[in-house]
Design a protein around this motif. Structure first.
Motif, short mmCIF file in Angstrom:
data_model
loop_
_atom_site.label_atom_id
_atom_site.label_comp_id
_atom_site.label_asym_id
_atom_site.label_seq_id
_atom_site.Cartn_x
_atom_site.Cartn_y
_atom_site.Cartn_z
N UNK A 216 0.84 -1.20 0.00
CA UNK A 216 0.00 0.00 0.00
C UNK A 216 0.88 1.25 0.00
N UNK A 217 0.49 2.23 -0.78
CA UNK A 217 1.14 3.54 -0.79
C UNK A 217 0.09 4.62 -0.61
N UNK A 218 0.50 5.69 0.09
CA UNK A 218 -0.35 6.87 0.27
C UNK A 218 0.38 8.03 -0.39
N UNK A 219 -0.05 8.39 -1.59
CA UNK A 219 0.66 9.40 -2.38
C UNK A 219 0.03 10.77 -2.22
N UNK A 220 0.78 11.67 -1.60
CA UNK A 220 0.34 13.05 -1.39
C UNK A 220 0.67 13.88 -2.62
N UNK A 221 -0.31 14.62 -3.12
CA UNK A 221 -0.13 15.46 -4.31
C UNK A 221 -0.16 16.93 -3.90
N UNK A 222 0.85 17.67 -4.36
CA UNK A 222 0.95 19.09 -4.02
C UNK A 222 1.18 19.93 -5.26
N UNK A 223 0.66 21.16 -5.23
CA UNK A 223 1.00 22.17 -6.22
C UNK A 223 1.87 23.21 -5.54
N UNK A 224 3.09 23.41 -6.04
CA UNK A 224 3.99 24.42 -5.51
C UNK A 224 3.92 25.66 -6.38
N UNK A 225 4.01 26.85 -5.79
CA UNK A 225 4.02 28.07 -6.60
C UNK A 225 5.27 28.11 -7.47
N UNK A 226 5.33 29.08 -8.34
CA UNK A 226 6.48 29.24 -9.22
C UNK A 226 7.77 29.30 -8.41
N UNK A 227 8.71 28.43 -8.77
CA UNK A 227 9.98 28.33 -8.04
C UNK A 227 11.12 28.53 -9.02
#
Length: 376
Positions: A216-227
């Motif tokens: 089992x995997x728990x994949x967290x998805x994020x949007x980062x601002x312009x870097x």
């Protein structure tokens, strides 16, 4: 009733490769593929957003990994996908991270030992292309989670009035006891559909599948601002960050994957490990929140070598957690001799079939090509 020659459950890499190969070989005239998700991809799926048409985030496997250069029919398939622009070598920087949060040598892992290709423009494009190659010979039923199987008079009865002469499972959910607690099912659907003794090959296959470990995997998805790049850092932005065994145990994270987006934004996927809590329909909502908070808390220490990325975290937007589950063969994968059970007309394909190893794209694709050849 809608009669078809073949029903495939699961529109992941192996399921889509199977219908593509069968169509190319003119084996079946009519097929239907069922998928619980909203589109093809499986563990090579891509997250899209209704509020941002340009956003694409590969939240499962970031690449197709091989132990070596693909040969034979598999090599021809990969070569064709490359020629068509669906696959391209993935040469993005990959870093190792130790338990102190410092850069180190890459950990030994099968997914890092051989060539890797990336789907273009997304990982889901690989499964989408293979499925499209089957043309009008295959019907698709997306958003359809099958929880019951029936086998009567030599036909498989499926939701929506579909009847199939042959059934193929590209995953193990309908054949593995993990489904009982995880989904609240009363029995293993494939076992309840075909009684013991009807097909000795199927009996043997189900015995082996039953002892496979649920990964089992728990994949967290994020949007980062312009870097933008950090002028004081000598480390380029990574494509993947792999944690050593010590770091994995400490943080409960296997790897981090970054995805360039439009406007300089970044998508970040944290591949979180399971902590053993019971997964049931009543516990899953709380578990999703728990793992989201847990993974957000460990992220700052994992990005220490990249100050610009670390500094962007306060402005990050969480897109939630996706739970992945699959039966992982630790000691013995399903032998290819049990991939096809002729009495019940049931086949299996996926990276859990004996071959390149669990999690390897070559295992998923090769198993589909092998089964397609058997069914000719």
């Amino acid at each position: 009733m809608a009669d078809v020659d073949l029903a495939v459950i699961g529109a992941g890499l192996s399921g889509c490769a199977l219908v593509s190969a069968l169509r190319r070989n003119h084996t079946f005239d009519s097929m239907v593929i069922f998928e619980a998700g909203r589109g093809p991809g499986g563990r090579c799926a891509t997250r899209r957003r209704r509020d941002d048409a340009l956003w694409r985030l590969d939240h499962g496997a970031p690449t197709l990994s091989f132990s070596g250069s693909p040969q034979g029919r598999l090599g021809a398939l990969v070569g064709d996908l490359c020629d068509r622009g669906v696959l391209a070598p993935d040469a993005g920087p990959v870093f190792g991270l130790d338990g102190d949060g410092a850069l180190c040598e890459l950990p030994a892992h099968p997914l890092l030992c051989g060539p890797r290709w990336r789907g273009q423009p997304t990982m889901a494009a690989v499964a989408e292309t293979l499925l499209a190659d089957a043309g009008d010979a295959v019907f698709t039923c997306f958003g359809e989670r099958i929880s019951k199987l029936s086998w009567e008079d030599g036909r498989w009865l499926l939701p929506g009035g579909w009847r199939a002469h042959t059934l193929v499972l590209s995953g193990t959910l309908l054949a593995h006891p993990r489904s009982l607690a995880m989904l609240g099912w009363p029995d293993v659907p494939l076992r309840s559909a075909v009684a013991v003794g009807v097909d000795p090959g199927l009996d043997a296959a189900l015995e082996l599948i039953a002892v496979m470990t649920a990964s089992v995997r728990w994949n967290l998805m994020l949007e980062l601002p312009s870097v933008t790049g950090d002028p004081f850092s000598s480390n380029p932005f990574p494509r993947q960050i792999w944690l050593t065994a010590e770091a994995r145990d400490h943080c409960g994270v296997e790897r981090l994957v970054l995805h360039q987006q439009s406007g300089g934004r970044l998508g970040l996927v944290v591949h979180g490990l399971d902590d053993g809590a019971a997964i049931r329909p009543d516990t899953q909502p709380d578990l999703l929140v728990h793992h989201e908070n847990r993974l957000l808390a460990v992220l700052p220490q994992l990005l220490v070598p990249w100050p610009a990325l670390q500094a962007a975290l306060p402005g990050a937007r969480s897109l939630g957690v996706m739970r992945w589950g699959a039966a992982q063969p630790l000691d013995q994968a399903l032998p290819r001799s049990l991939q096809w059970c002729p009495q019940a007309r049931v086949g299996f394909c996926g990276d859990w079939i004996a071959g390149a190893g669990f999690g390897m794209a070559e295992g998923a694709l090769q198993s589909a090509l092998d089964l397609a050849e058997t069914l000719q």
